[in-house]
Design a protein around this motif. Structure first.
Motif, PDB file in Angstrom:
ATOM      1  N   SER A 134       0.835  -1.199   0.000  1.00 12.25           N
ATOM      2  CA  SER A 134       0.000   0.000   0.000  1.00 12.25           C
ATOM      3  C   SER A 134       0.872   1.252   0.000  1.00 12.25           C
ATOM      4  O   SER A 134       0.566   2.235  -0.699  1.00 12.25           O
ATOM      5  CB  SER A 134      -0.919  -0.011   1.219  1.00 12.25           C
ATOM      6  OG  SER A 134      -1.748  -1.161   1.217  1.00 12.25           O
ATOM      7  N   MET A 135       1.960   1.229   0.756  1.00  9.97           N
ATOM      8  CA  MET A 135       2.876   2.370   0.761  1.00  9.97           C
ATOM      9  C   MET A 135       3.538   2.550  -0.599  1.00  9.97           C
ATOM     10  O   MET A 135       3.697   3.675  -1.083  1.00  9.97           O
ATOM     11  CB  MET A 135       3.948   2.165   1.826  1.00  9.97           C
ATOM     12  CG  MET A 135       3.538   2.575   3.233  1.00  9.97           C
ATOM     13  SD  MET A 135       3.157   4.319   3.371  1.00  9.97           S
ATOM     14  CE  MET A 135       4.659   5.054   2.749  1.00  9.97           C
ATOM     15  N   MET A 136       3.930   1.444  -1.241  1.00 10.41           N
ATOM     16  CA  MET A 136       4.573   1.542  -2.551  1.00 10.41           C
ATOM     17  C   MET A 136       3.604   2.085  -3.599  1.00 10.41           C
ATOM     18  O   MET A 136       3.980   2.925  -4.432  1.00 10.41           O
ATOM     19  CB  MET A 136       5.103   0.162  -2.964  1.00 10.41           C
ATOM     20  CG  MET A 136       6.189  -0.386  -2.050  1.00 10.41           C
ATOM     21  SD  MET A 136       6.795  -2.025  -2.511  1.00 10.41           S
ATOM     22  CE  MET A 136       7.776  -1.610  -3.965  1.00 10.41           C
ATOM     23  N   VAL A 137       2.360   1.619  -3.564  1.00  6.09           N
ATOM     24  CA  VAL A 137       1.358   2.151  -4.487  1.00  6.09           C
ATOM     25  C   VAL A 137       1.081   3.612  -4.168  1.00  6.09           C
ATOM     26  O   VAL A 137       0.962   4.456  -5.070  1.00  6.09           O
ATOM     27  CB  VAL A 137       0.064   1.314  -4.417  1.00  6.09           C
ATOM     28  CG1 VAL A 137      -1.021   1.939  -5.296  1.00  6.09           C
ATOM     29  CG2 VAL A 137       0.321  -0.112  -4.854  1.00  6.09           C
ATOM     30  N   LEU A 477      15.937   6.591   0.249  1.00  9.17           N
ATOM     31  CA  LEU A 477      15.638   6.730  -1.174  1.00  9.17           C
ATOM     32  C   LEU A 477      14.172   6.480  -1.506  1.00  9.17           C
ATOM     33  O   LEU A 477      13.747   6.766  -2.628  1.00  9.17           O
ATOM     34  CB  LEU A 477      16.503   5.755  -1.986  1.00  9.17           C
ATOM     35  CG  LEU A 477      18.018   5.907  -1.842  1.00  9.17           C
ATOM     36  CD1 LEU A 477      18.738   4.871  -2.685  1.00  9.17           C
ATOM     37  CD2 LEU A 477      18.452   7.311  -2.240  1.00  9.17           C
ATOM     38  N   GLY A 478      13.415   5.933  -0.575  1.00 13.63           N
ATOM     39  CA  GLY A 478      12.052   5.530  -0.881  1.00 13.63           C
ATOM     40  C   GLY A 478      12.003   4.037  -1.159  1.00 13.63           C
ATOM     41  O   GLY A 478      13.028   3.390  -1.404  1.00 13.63           O
ATOM     42  N   LEU A 479      10.791   3.476  -1.158  1.00  8.95           N
ATOM     43  CA  LEU A 479      10.662   2.028  -1.256  1.00  8.95           C
ATOM     44  C   LEU A 479      11.048   1.500  -2.633  1.00  8.95           C
ATOM     45  O   LEU A 479      11.665   0.444  -2.742  1.00  8.95           O
ATOM     46  CB  LEU A 479       9.220   1.624  -0.919  1.00  8.95           C
ATOM     47  CG  LEU A 479       8.773   1.943   0.517  1.00  8.95           C
ATOM     48  CD1 LEU A 479       7.336   1.526   0.732  1.00  8.95           C
ATOM     49  CD2 LEU A 479       9.685   1.264   1.520  1.00  8.95           C
ATOM     50  N   GLY A 480      10.696   2.217  -3.695  1.00  6.68           N
ATOM     51  CA  GLY A 480      11.017   1.738  -5.041  1.00  6.68           C
ATOM     52  C   GLY A 480      12.501   1.720  -5.328  1.00  6.68           C
ATOM     53  O   GLY A 480      13.090   0.677  -5.624  1.00  6.68           O
ATOM     54  N   LEU A 481      13.125   2.902  -5.228  1.00  7.82           N
ATOM     55  CA  LEU A 481      14.571   2.983  -5.457  1.00  7.82           C
ATOM     56  C   LEU A 481      15.345   2.201  -4.400  1.00  7.82           C
ATOM     57  O   LEU A 481      16.389   1.608  -4.694  1.00  7.82           O
ATOM     58  CB  LEU A 481      15.016   4.449  -5.452  1.00  7.82           C
ATOM     59  CG  LEU A 481      14.585   5.310  -6.647  1.00  7.82           C
ATOM     60  CD1 LEU A 481      15.024   6.742  -6.440  1.00  7.82           C
ATOM     61  CD2 LEU A 481      15.152   4.751  -7.938  1.00  7.82           C
ATOM     62  N   GLY A 482      14.823   2.206  -3.185  1.00  9.40           N
ATOM     63  CA  GLY A 482      15.506   1.473  -2.115  1.00  9.40           C
ATOM     64  C   GLY A 482      15.561  -0.012  -2.375  1.00  9.40           C
ATOM     65  O   GLY A 482      16.583  -0.661  -2.129  1.00  9.40           O
TER      66      GLY A 482
END
Length: 779
Positions: A134-137, A477-482
């Motif tokens: 949910s956080m990534m979306v 960096l955030g969940l995606g880049l991380g």
């Protein structure tokens, strides 16, 4: 033959090279399947194969006919009701993480469960919203929302209606991202790519989910404090959100803060009771449901919305909305994020499913799980839901309340359906701060993963590094880049471990056939002139140079340097002979001058490739002992190594680049009269070398032996044989063996004396081998 003697055994067999073993035992030639063979098998059709495909695509057809109604139905009903109530509340709470209205969380809690009931292979996981996904979306939704998220939690329902277009856009982005993630999962399942989950280690998943829990915690602060916080989706966004929160902390809504703290405290306490007394409780206490009912009643009865200006769930429309058409442009903008969402969702679901499959002893199929999750997300996104996986707490409720099969999941979906169609309006007075507190209450397990750092530090420093860096990458960096950076770091650590393997020199322990690192034991036996070198990793282009350097360090010299020095010395010796400075007498060769000077620059300026060629002394009437002192102060480094054994039992593969480098290393040793043997290799390893034309007149396939002990015994026998062997043709031509003397002259030894000396050496070596092989035999 093997003869046990007490707790010992004696093995009597010939010394085998790999080639001799294959010839004696008649190794079979196996046909290895080609890509064409696999394609033929894949497209071959039969009734049995069609049945197998049908059962694999629809696992329900295999377990539903065997369903035990009397034994399982009641347990599944109880579990389904409990899980459904939790799913309703988590759907509403996790929708806040996606930054969309809470009612859409119910769709995400309903459609994936229905699809997974037919296509899933796990019997115990509860499919639906997961806070990390949910956080990534939500991060993607924030990034693609054209207008900054200035929604104030204190706004009224009428103002929310005026912002319906903004909410519709957010729902569109969330649904499109979910559909694309589902398509990626479906394609990966069809292409049998379920193995990709192995690239997400337990340390990486633990660090990533812990960082996601921190993101969830920070994102829910604006609902708990009821502050207007602009959304951020770029790197370092978590720090920007915290700065925004603390800069306006004086605007906190006390009613929301107190309510959320009370709910959070009660949820934590009761969850701890559930955990501590789970063996005594028939079912866990449904504290989320209890607190939701109480909070909704209190908010409605005391009119919190108007009296304290709190933010509430608001309008809960009954029924379903029309299907959504995905935005193609959003597909292009979010392909990278969707791939990460697809991988994380599958990794979490498969990890939880694996735990339960081991506990209850039934198989699960990773590729079918991808298909099930992919279709679930496609359907869920089409009906305006968001990405689904499995929440650990929800799956725990389904299993701990007695759930036996996905019938419990189907019944939980029915509970969600009832809320969607009939009683959803009862939740309209519920404060958003209560949903935020419920979301945080489910983070305890993930936040407690910080204790993993200490355990990993004691067990494996690399895994500890992966955990810590994954957490830092995902937070900063955030969940995606991380996630991308964490996977890259993990693969880099694997490359680092194989690029710099812990090579070692082995020696014999206990005069047996056991060989260990000679640094680890005090009583070691190492045959004179024999070096045993072990490489514990694959050899490929990145570590061939390291392997060569470690080998040089182990033997104590560079074979290429020795080869060049000897070729230079050979050129000087040939010049001595051509100038007549070496003459033949009845007793051999003697030098006619006391000194000789030559320019090293002339030799050094020669073509370096000539110095790298094999040493050729066939044109000389004598043999050169390179370990003796040469005449006229010709200096060549002396070596006491005659045999090198490479233990490749841990070398699983060799690429083309390293194969070329390995051959050069072997040639360098062979050209300085050091015999090289390779032991412990797999048959496929040797076959690949043969296919790549690795062998020639210098490097032969006879260098491979089954074990280190075979190679050592072969060396002992060979050296004994070669020193005692005398060539009859040489005896007819001359009765002298010429070696360079220390004073610059040449001397000879009569063959009879030589034979007698070597005979004594042979008897000694044979006695040594017998004592070594049969330590129980007493003289």
């Amino acid at each position: 033959m093997i003869e046990p003697i007490g707790n010992q055994y004696v093995v009597a067999r010939p010394v085998y090279s790999t080639k001799a073993f294959e010839e004696e035992h008649k190794k079979k030639h196996r046909h290895h399947k080609t890509l064409l063979d696999h394609l033929k098998k894949w497209f071959r059709c039969s009734a049995q194969k069609a049945k197998g495909i049908a059962l694999s695509l629809f696992p329900i057809a295999s377990w539903l006919p065997a369903y035990r109604i009397k034994e399982w139905l009641l347990s599944d009903i109880v579990s389904g009701i409990s899980t459904g109530l939790v799913a309703v509340l988590q759907g509403l709470a996790f929708a806040l993480l996606v930054t969309i209205p809470p009612r859409y969380g119910l769709y995400a809690a309903f459609f994936p469960v229905i699809i997974y009931f037919f296509l899933g292979t796990s019997r115990h996981i509860s499919v639906g919203p997961f806070p990390v996904l949910s956080m990534m979306v939500g991060a993607v939704v924030v990034r693609l929302t054209p207008i900054a998220d200035t929604a104030d939690p204190t706004v009224t329902n009428s103002s929310v209606a005026n912002d319906s277009s903004l909410d519709d856009h957010k729902v569109m982005v969330a649904a499109t991202v979910t559909i694309l993630s589902g398509i990626i999962q479906l394609l990966m399942g069809v292409l049998q790519l379920g193995f990709v989950v192995i690239y997400l280690s337990e340390s990486l998943i633990s660090g990533f989910t812990t960082a996601a829990a921190v993101h969830v915690l920070v994102s829910q602060l604006k609902f708990i404090l009821q502050l207007t916080v602009p959304a951020h989706a770029d790197p370092f966004s978590i720090f920007k959100v915290l700065i925004s929160i603390f800069s306006q902390i004086e605007k906190t809504n006390i009613a929301d803060l107190v309510t959320s703290l009370v709910v959070l405290l009660v949820v934590f306490v009761v969850k701890e009771i559930n955990q501590r007394y789970k063996a005594k409780l028939p079912v866990p206490i449904p504290i989320e449901l209890i607190m939701t009912v109480i909070a909704t009643g209190v908010s409605y009865g005391f009119d919190f919305k108007n009296r304290f200006n709190v933010a509430v769930v608001g309008e809960m429309k009954s029924g379903f909305q029309t299907l959504i058409t995905p935005n193609v442009q959003t597909f292009r903008d979010t392909i990278g994020d969707c791939f990460g969402i697809a991988i994380v969702g599958f990794a979490v679901a498969f990890s939880v499913a694996s735990v339960y499959s081991l506990k209850y002893d039934y198989p699960i199929d990773g590729n079918q799980e991808l298909i099930a999750l992919g279709v679930s997300n496609i359907f869920g996104g089409s009906f305006r839901g968001f990405a689904a996986s499995t929440a650990l707490s929800r799956s725990g409720v389904q299993e701990s309340t007695g759930g036996k099969t996905q019938v419990a999941g189907l019944l939980s979906a029915i509970i969600v359906l009832i809320v969607i169609l009939a009683i959803g309006f009862l939740l309209e007075p519920l404060q958003k701060s209560v949903l935020a507190a419920l979301a945080l209450g489910n983070l305890k397990g993930m936040l407690m993963q910080f204790t993993e750092i200490r355990r990993l530090w004691r067990k494996d420093k690399y895994d500890c590094l992966i955990w810590v860096m994954t957490f830092i990458f995902a937070v900063v960096l955030g969940l995606g880049l991380g996630l991308a950076a964490s996977v890259a770091l993990q693969l880099l650590t694997i490359v680092f471990r194989t690029q710099f393997p812990k090579c070692s020199t082995l020696a014999n322990v206990g005069r047996s056939n056991i060989y260990k690192n000679r640094k680890d034991y005090s009583e070691m036996y190492e045959p004179d002139g024999v070096k045993i070198f072990r490489c514990p990793s694959p050899i490929y282009f990145a570590n061939i140079s390291f392997f060569k350097q470690k080998l040089i360090d182990a033997v104590g010299f560079s074979p290429l340097r020795i080869l060049r020095k000897r070729n230079k010395a050979l050129k000087k010796i040939r010049k001595l002979q051509k100038k007549g400075l070496l003459q033949v007498t009845l007793k051999g060769y003697i030098c006619t001058v006391d000194g000789f000077k030559d320019s090293d620059e002339e030799l050094d300026n020669d073509n370096i490739e000539e110095l790298d060629q094999p040493i050729n002394t066939t044109d000389l009437p004598f043999q050169i002992d390179w370990n003796a002192d040469l005449p006229f102060n010709i200096m060549v480094p002396k070596i006491n190594l005659h045999s090198l054994i490479l233990d490749f039992s841990a070398v699983s593969f060799l690429d083309i680049s390293s194969m070329r480098g390995l051959k050069m290393i072997l040639q360098e040793f062979i050209r300085i009269q050091v015999d090289v043997y390779i032991v412990g290799t797999d048959d496929d390893f040797i076959e690949k070398l043969a296919r790549c034309e690795f062998f020639d007149d210098e490097v032969k396939d006879s260098i491979f032996f089954l074990t280190i002990h075979d190679a050592v015994l072969h060396i002992l026998m060979k050296k004994d044989y070669s020193t005692s062997k005398f060539n009859p043709s040489q005896e007819k031509e001359a009765k002298f063996d010429f070696t360079i003397n220390t004073n610059g002259a040449l001397r000879n030894r009569e063959c009879q004396d030589l034979k007698q000396d070597l005979s004594d050496v042979k008897i000694y070596v044979l006695h040594t081998v017998i004592y070594w092989l049969f330590p129980l035999v007493k003289n």
